[in-house]
Design a protein around this motif. Sequence first.
Motif, PDB file in Angstrom:
ATOM      1  N   ARG A 166      35.234 133.318  -7.078  1.00 29.53           N
ATOM      2  CA  ARG A 166      35.550 133.491  -5.734  1.00 29.53           C
ATOM      3  C   ARG A 166      34.780 133.895  -5.119  1.00 29.53           C
ATOM      4  O   ARG A 166      34.288 134.911  -4.324  1.00 29.53           O
ATOM      5  CB  ARG A 166      36.867 134.597  -5.976  1.00 29.53           C
ATOM      6  N   ARG A 169      35.704 139.142  -2.014  1.00 27.85           N
ATOM      7  CA  ARG A 169      36.711 140.158  -3.289  1.00 27.85           C
ATOM      8  C   ARG A 169      37.098 140.767  -2.103  1.00 27.85           C
ATOM      9  O   ARG A 169      37.417 141.197  -0.633  1.00 27.85           O
ATOM     10  CB  ARG A 169      34.917 140.599  -3.325  1.00 27.85           C
ATOM     11  N   SER A 228      32.421 137.408  -1.294  1.00 27.78           N
ATOM     12  CA  SER A 228      31.656 138.289  -1.576  1.00 27.78           C
ATOM     13  C   SER A 228      30.074 138.757  -1.951  1.00 27.78           C
ATOM     14  O   SER A 228      29.654 139.509  -2.435  1.00 27.78           O
ATOM     15  CB  SER A 228      31.752 137.271  -2.923  1.00 27.78           C
TER      16      SER A 228
END
Length: 265
Positions: A166, A169, A228
Amino acid sequence: MAQVAINWVQQNYLSLIMALLIFFIGKWIANLLTKGFAKLLSKAKVEDILINFLSGIVKTLLLIFVAVAALSELGVQTTSLVALIGAAGIAVGLALKDSLQNFASGVMLIIFRPFKAGDFVEAGGASGTVERIAIFSTTMRTPDNKEIIIPNGNIYGEKIVNFSARATRRVDMVFGIGYDDDLKKAKTVLTDLINSDERILKDPAPVIAVSELGDSSVNFIVRPWVNSSDYWAVYWDTHERVKLKFDEEGISIPYPQMDVHLDKV
């Protein structure tokens, strides 16, 4: 011996010519079919490593079929030869059972792509950055630069956690303050620290709330969202900034203590 061979060729030259034609034309057709198979897989966006491997298997099977057909034209009894090849295939399959399991798992990993090279994952009992996904094993690099080679069967048969799948986060952190400290002031300090960090995303909004009245501390959960790639930098920096700011504002961070009472007899 040479004379026997010459006599055999003279008696069977037509069959020999036909066998050679079958072999070379069959080989040419096998190459065409293999290339066509590879193009179909490529259009289906299958990984190159899997295309090469499956194309090699298809080409080998086609060449075996062509060779058997050519030998049959020469009068060779191919029934026993086919049975021998089949028996050998079964024996090899049993001997390479674990390798075949790793191969099947590698095919599934390449087709379904739960992760790709460059992703940081937890799989097969190890954590690291994926460097290479091969047919039988996957190579990962740990944060301290060690190389780990894991059989694909171990990876596909267990849970896979992909930390890079993804784009964003959530950073989960817990900070405790003393029961005598100002709760609202501590929450304001935490909120200001989070809002002042440009790496923290505004949407979803960060969560800052009292999560627990612990044995020796009042605990805040602090849960901002970040890209991320910024996860660990934000995690480490926030802990350092909170400690420095709490010290500056006179907010204590309790640690477990034990009172020992000695009774004199």
